[in-house]
Design an enzyme around this catalytic site. Structure first.
Site, PDB file in Angstrom:
ATOM      1  N   CYS A   1       0.449  11.890 -16.447  1.00 25.41           N
ATOM      2  CA  CYS A   1       0.098  13.080 -17.215  1.00 25.41           C
ATOM      3  C   CYS A   1      -1.411  13.129 -17.466  1.00 25.41           C
ATOM      4  O   CYS A   1      -1.983  12.175 -18.008  1.00 25.41           O
ATOM      5  CB  CYS A   1       0.839  13.075 -18.562  1.00 25.41           C
ATOM      6  SG  CYS A   1       0.422  14.515 -19.581  1.00 25.41           S
TER       7      CYS A   1
ATOM      8  N   GLY B   1       2.490  -4.489   9.014  1.00 24.54           N
ATOM      9  CA  GLY B   1       2.501  -3.043   9.227  1.00 24.54           C
ATOM     10  C   GLY B   1       1.345  -2.296   8.604  1.00 24.54           C
ATOM     11  O   GLY B   1       1.528  -1.203   8.063  1.00 24.54           O
TER      12      GLY B   1
ATOM     13  N   HIS C   1      -1.311   1.386  -4.431  1.00 27.22           N
ATOM     14  CA  HIS C   1      -1.684   2.795  -4.257  1.00 27.22           C
ATOM     15  C   HIS C   1      -0.766   3.727  -5.025  1.00 27.22           C
ATOM     16  O   HIS C   1      -0.736   4.938  -4.759  1.00 27.22           O
ATOM     17  CB  HIS C   1      -1.659   3.166  -2.762  1.00 27.22           C
ATOM     18  CG  HIS C   1      -2.765   2.524  -1.986  1.00 27.22           C
ATOM     19  ND1 HIS C   1      -2.756   2.456  -0.617  1.00 27.22           N
ATOM     20  CD2 HIS C   1      -3.896   1.896  -2.384  1.00 27.22           C
ATOM     21  CE1 HIS C   1      -3.852   1.835  -0.208  1.00 27.22           C
ATOM     22  NE2 HIS C   1      -4.561   1.477  -1.256  1.00 27.22           N
TER      23      HIS C   1
ATOM     24  N   GLN D   1       0.853  -1.195   0.000  1.00 21.31           N
ATOM     25  CA  GLN D   1       0.000   0.000   0.000  1.00 21.31           C
ATOM     26  C   GLN D   1       0.888   1.244   0.000  1.00 21.31           C
ATOM     27  O   GLN D   1       0.390   2.349  -0.196  1.00 21.31           O
ATOM     28  CB  GLN D   1      -0.904   0.028   1.229  1.00 21.31           C
ATOM     29  CG  GLN D   1      -1.851  -1.145   1.336  1.00 21.31           C
ATOM     30  CD  GLN D   1      -2.572  -1.151   2.675  1.00 21.31           C
ATOM     31  OE1 GLN D   1      -3.648  -0.573   2.830  1.00 21.31           O
ATOM     32  NE2 GLN D   1      -1.982  -1.817   3.660  1.00 21.31           N
TER      33      GLN D   1
HETATM   34  N1  APR Z   1       6.577  -2.323  12.931  1.00 20.61           N
HETATM   35  C1  APR Z   1       5.411  -2.932  12.604  1.00 20.61           C
HETATM   36  N2  APR Z   1       4.209  -2.280  12.526  1.00 20.61           N
HETATM   37  C2  APR Z   1       4.226  -0.958  12.792  1.00 20.61           C
HETATM   38  C3  APR Z   1       5.396  -0.252  13.141  1.00 20.61           C
HETATM   39  C4  APR Z   1       6.609  -0.997  13.200  1.00 20.61           C
HETATM   40  N3  APR Z   1       7.767  -0.407  13.524  1.00 20.61           N
HETATM   41  N4  APR Z   1       5.053   1.054  13.368  1.00 20.61           N
HETATM   42  C5  APR Z   1       3.731   1.151  13.154  1.00 20.61           C
HETATM   43  N5  APR Z   1       3.215  -0.056  12.825  1.00 20.61           N
HETATM   44  C6  APR Z   1       1.816  -0.396  12.509  1.00 20.61           C
HETATM   45  C7  APR Z   1       0.802   0.382  13.298  1.00 20.61           C
HETATM   46  O1  APR Z   1       0.476  -0.306  14.504  1.00 20.61           O
HETATM   47  C8  APR Z   1      -0.393   0.419  12.335  1.00 20.61           C
HETATM   48  O2  APR Z   1      -1.240  -0.692  12.539  1.00 20.61           O
HETATM   49  O3  APR Z   1       1.621  -0.058  11.164  1.00 20.61           O
HETATM   50  C9  APR Z   1       0.251   0.295  10.958  1.00 20.61           C
HETATM   51  C10 APR Z   1       0.211   1.594  10.158  1.00 20.61           C
HETATM   52  O4  APR Z   1      -1.133   1.869   9.884  1.00 20.61           O
HETATM   53  P1  APR Z   1      -1.491   3.130   8.968  1.00 20.61           P
HETATM   54  O5  APR Z   1      -0.741   4.324   9.429  1.00 20.61           O
HETATM   55  O6  APR Z   1      -2.993   3.182   8.883  1.00 20.61           O
HETATM   56  O7  APR Z   1      -0.895   2.756   7.525  1.00 20.61           O
HETATM   57  P2  APR Z   1      -1.554   1.822   6.433  1.00 20.61           P
HETATM   58  O8  APR Z   1      -2.295   0.666   7.077  1.00 20.61           O
HETATM   59  O9  APR Z   1      -0.499   1.474   5.457  1.00 20.61           O
HETATM   60  O10 APR Z   1      -2.625   2.801   5.712  1.00 20.61           O
HETATM   61  C11 APR Z   1      -3.304   2.286   4.586  1.00 20.61           C
HETATM   62  O11 APR Z   1      -4.269   4.461   4.187  1.00 20.61           O
HETATM   63  O12 APR Z   1      -3.790   6.717   4.233  1.00 20.61           O
HETATM   64  C12 APR Z   1      -4.034   5.640   3.402  1.00 20.61           C
HETATM   65  O13 APR Z   1      -3.258   5.256   1.228  1.00 20.61           O
HETATM   66  C13 APR Z   1      -2.835   5.386   2.551  1.00 20.61           C
HETATM   67  O14 APR Z   1      -1.734   3.302   1.990  1.00 20.61           O
HETATM   68  C14 APR Z   1      -2.303   4.057   3.062  1.00 20.61           C
HETATM   69  C15 APR Z   1      -3.547   3.392   3.597  1.00 20.61           C
END
Ligand code: APR
Length: 245
Positions: A128, A186, A120, A102
């Site tokens: 473009c 993650g 994503h 993602q």
């Molecule tokens: N190791 C493992 N996991 C981690 C760490 C780490 N060091 N640090 C944070 N996390 C976990 C958090 O607990 C959380 O569950 O990673 C996750 C991050 O979640 P988000 O910030 O929501 O990111 P993500 O799930 O990739 O978001 C999905 O949302 O904003 C949109 O398009 C954007 O691709 C993104 C999508």
């Protein structure tokens, strides 16, 4: 689930036995802020306020500057052991692995992964609006550089905004149906369709594993969930995979 053999039998490309989905958490230890740990703020903006076609229509400069800042931030950090471990897994499994991310950063590629599906989009690519070309973008887009293909000054970040269609879902869905193992690393499980991938894989018999710092919205759907830092959990899991495999 339908094993890789079925793919080989009908001559189609080999169905990956292992599907890995990564989210912002795998890049957190590289110094790239996640979306929802930092209260959802990125460079002082709520992603929902700048990552939409409406925001780009309303105020393209703010959106371009937001992604220009993210492009510079990503260029200034390095992959961490979790990215490196997944590159090692690809070296061991080859086409039996499909890595879906993602994330729009290029840390998987810089760690050595050669086949990464960016559902994503990617921060180092632009699209473009005049000719549709998807081109490399290393510098700022706020200064409206000309499209290398058509010359029009209509390049936008080649990232998938809220309400837009993610890339590569056909290939991903087929892999989810046919894989033997689905692993999410993650991700908070807050955004669809990625959040539903575990349900599809499980419905077709895959073993499912979550590697995450904290419980996520989708933890209950996994056979197993290991809590901890990706830089520790991912190398350990890859060692298990390559030993047992
Ligand atoms: N190791 C493992 N996991 C981690 C760490 C780490 N060091 N640090 C944070 N996390 C976990 C958090 O607990 C959380 O569950 O990673 C996750 C991050 O979640 P988000 O910030 O929501 O990111 P993500 O799930 O990739 O978001 C999905 O949302 O904003 C949109 O398009 C954007 O691709 C993104 C999508």
């Amino acid at each position: 689930s339908i094993g890789a053999g079925a793919g080989a039998a009908d001559g189609a490309t080999r169905a990956p036995r292992v599907v890995v989905l990564t989210g912002a958490g795998i890049s957190a230890e590289s110094g790239v802020a996640t979306f929802r740990d930092a209260g959802g703020l990125w460079e002082g903006h709520r992603v929902e306020d700048v990552a939409t076609p409406e925001a780009f229509e309303r105020d393209p400069g703010t959106v371009q500057r937001f992604y220009d800042a993210r492009r510079r931030a990503v260029a200034s950090v390095a992959p961490n052991p979790a990215h490196a471990a997944l590159a090692r897994l690809e070296a061991g499994l080859g086409d039996d692995l499909l890595l879906v991310t993602q994330n729009i950063d290029d840390l998987h590629e810089r760690a050595g992964s050669g086949r990464v599906r960016h559902m994503h989009g990617e921060i180092f690519r632009a699209r473009c609006l005049a000719c549709g070309a998807r081109v490399e973008a290393r510098g700022d887009l706020v200064d409206a550089p000309p499209c290398p293909e058509c010359g029009e000054r209509t390049l936008r970040p080649d990232v998938v905004w809220f309400g837009e269609m993610p890339y590569g879902l056909d290939e991903i869905d087929l892999a989810l149906v046919r894989c033997e193992r689905f692993v999410a690393i993650g991700t908070s499980g807050a955004v669809h369709p990625a959040a539903g991938f575990v349900l599809t894989a499980a419905a077709f018999g895959a073993a499912t594993l979550e590697l995450n710092l904290a419980e996520s919205e989708i933890t209950p759907y996994f056979d197993e969930s290991r809590l901890g830092l990706a830089s520790e959990l991912v190398p350990r899991w890859v060692d298990e995979m390559l030993a047992g495999d």
